[in-house]
Design an enzyme around this catalytic site. Structure first.
Site, PDB file in Angstrom:
ATOM      1  N   HIS A  13      -1.927   6.447  -0.658  1.00 45.81           N
ATOM      2  CA  HIS A  13      -0.822   7.145  -0.841  1.00 45.81           C
ATOM      3  C   HIS A  13      -1.547   7.059  -2.509  1.00 45.81           C
ATOM      4  O   HIS A  13      -2.554   7.069  -2.595  1.00 45.81           O
ATOM      5  CB  HIS A  13       0.778   6.497  -1.500  1.00 45.81           C
ATOM      6  CG  HIS A  13       0.835   5.314  -2.696  1.00 45.81           C
ATOM      7  ND1 HIS A  13       1.883   5.157  -3.281  1.00 45.81           N
ATOM      8  CD2 HIS A  13       0.029   4.532  -2.570  1.00 45.81           C
ATOM      9  CE1 HIS A  13       1.304   4.231  -3.839  1.00 45.81           C
ATOM     10  NE2 HIS A  13       1.132   3.884  -4.042  1.00 45.81           N
ATOM     11  N   CYS A  22      -3.519   4.554 -10.219  1.00 50.13           N
ATOM     12  CA  CYS A  22      -2.577   4.453  -8.661  1.00 50.13           C
ATOM     13  C   CYS A  22      -2.964   6.241  -8.573  1.00 50.13           C
ATOM     14  O   CYS A  22      -2.080   6.774  -7.494  1.00 50.13           O
ATOM     15  CB  CYS A  22      -1.762   3.873  -9.264  1.00 50.13           C
ATOM     16  SG  CYS A  22      -1.889   2.821  -9.329  1.00 50.13           S
ATOM     17  N   HIS A  26      -5.564   5.537  -2.487  1.00 51.70           N
ATOM     18  CA  HIS A  26      -5.871   4.073  -2.293  1.00 51.70           C
ATOM     19  C   HIS A  26      -4.662   3.184  -1.103  1.00 51.70           C
ATOM     20  O   HIS A  26      -3.486   4.224  -0.697  1.00 51.70           O
ATOM     21  CB  HIS A  26      -5.557   2.993  -3.917  1.00 51.70           C
ATOM     22  CG  HIS A  26      -4.450   3.110  -4.252  1.00 51.70           C
ATOM     23  ND1 HIS A  26      -3.567   3.975  -4.740  1.00 51.70           N
ATOM     24  CD2 HIS A  26      -3.328   2.599  -4.836  1.00 51.70           C
ATOM     25  CE1 HIS A  26      -2.165   4.520  -5.295  1.00 51.70           C
ATOM     26  NE2 HIS A  26      -1.609   3.044  -5.122  1.00 51.70           N
ATOM     27  N   HIS A  28      -1.590  -0.147   0.851  1.00 51.75           N
ATOM     28  CA  HIS A  28      -0.934  -0.857   0.138  1.00 51.75           C
ATOM     29  C   HIS A  28      -1.257  -1.675   1.610  1.00 51.75           C
ATOM     30  O   HIS A  28      -0.659  -1.292   2.570  1.00 51.75           O
ATOM     31  CB  HIS A  28       0.012  -0.738  -0.689  1.00 51.75           C
ATOM     32  CG  HIS A  28      -0.048  -0.551  -2.093  1.00 51.75           C
ATOM     33  ND1 HIS A  28      -1.172  -1.493  -2.929  1.00 51.75           N
ATOM     34  CD2 HIS A  28      -0.805   0.585  -2.680  1.00 51.75           C
ATOM     35  CE1 HIS A  28      -1.155  -0.127  -4.219  1.00 51.75           C
ATOM     36  NE2 HIS A  28      -0.304   0.617  -3.815  1.00 51.75           N
ATOM     37  N   HIS A  66       1.195   3.109   8.664  1.00 50.88           N
ATOM     38  CA  HIS A  66      -0.971   3.412   8.730  1.00 50.88           C
ATOM     39  C   HIS A  66      -1.204   4.726   8.542  1.00 50.88           C
ATOM     40  O   HIS A  66      -1.233   5.145   9.309  1.00 50.88           O
ATOM     41  CB  HIS A  66      -1.461   3.069  10.070  1.00 50.88           C
ATOM     42  CG  HIS A  66      -2.264   1.890  10.013  1.00 50.88           C
ATOM     43  ND1 HIS A  66      -1.355   0.717  10.809  1.00 50.88           N
ATOM     44  CD2 HIS A  66      -3.263   1.584  10.156  1.00 50.88           C
ATOM     45  CE1 HIS A  66      -1.778  -0.652  10.037  1.00 50.88           C
ATOM     46  NE2 HIS A  66      -3.450  -0.244  10.173  1.00 50.88           N
ATOM     47  N   GLU A 107       5.016  -3.553  -2.921  1.00 48.16           N
ATOM     48  CA  GLU A 107       3.653  -3.251  -3.393  1.00 48.16           C
ATOM     49  C   GLU A 107       2.897  -4.170  -3.438  1.00 48.16           C
ATOM     50  O   GLU A 107       1.140  -3.769  -3.205  1.00 48.16           O
ATOM     51  CB  GLU A 107       3.442  -1.486  -4.340  1.00 48.16           C
ATOM     52  CG  GLU A 107       2.529  -0.926  -4.309  1.00 48.16           C
ATOM     53  CD  GLU A 107       2.545   0.320  -5.256  1.00 48.16           C
ATOM     54  OE1 GLU A 107       3.605   1.311  -5.236  1.00 48.16           O
ATOM     55  OE2 GLU A 107       2.112   0.110  -6.496  1.00 48.16           O
TER      56      GLU A 107
END
Length: 121
Positions: A13, A22, A26, A28, A66, A107
């Site tokens: 995201h 952010c 990137h 997580h 994914h 997160e």
């Protein structure tokens, strides 16, 4: 009585309305905990863990794992992801003897959002 089950999913995201690292694309490995509040039924269960797992995998994990979260959730902060998950599963898990109580979205290993049913009152 509370019942909980945990899941993980990997997703990417970026936070377009946020100014900081952010805002760049990137990913997580998210951790999700779903918590139900209720009383055991005639079988002695609040809800069968397998049934809860099937619901969450079908309604949440299959869509988020994914994926690029921005395609599903505008400004996909942990807070907004928790809200989206709540709305995806609340009716599916509701029974005479139980309701959705909390959603936890990690997160990172040390950063988590908790959304409770009392947040909607």
């Amino acid at each position: 009585m509370l019942l909980s089950k945990e899941f993980t999913f990997d997703a990417a995201h970026n936070l377009v309305k946020y100014h900081g690292k952010c805002e760049k694309l990137h990913g997580h490995t998210y951790r999700l905990r779903v918590v139900l509040e209720g009383q055991p039924d005639s079988e002695g269960m609040i809800l069968d863990f397998c049934e809860l797992s099937d619901i969450v995998k079908k309604r949440v994990i299959s869509q988020l794992d994914h994926s690029y979260l921005n395609d599903l959730i505008p400004q996909p902060s942990a807070e907004n992801i928790a809200l989206w998950i709540w709305h995806e599963i609340e009716e599916e898990v509701r029974r005479e003897n139980c309701v959705l109580y909390e959603i936890h979205v990690w997160e990172t290993a040390t950063s988590c959002v908790v959304l409770r049913k009392s947040d909607f009152n």
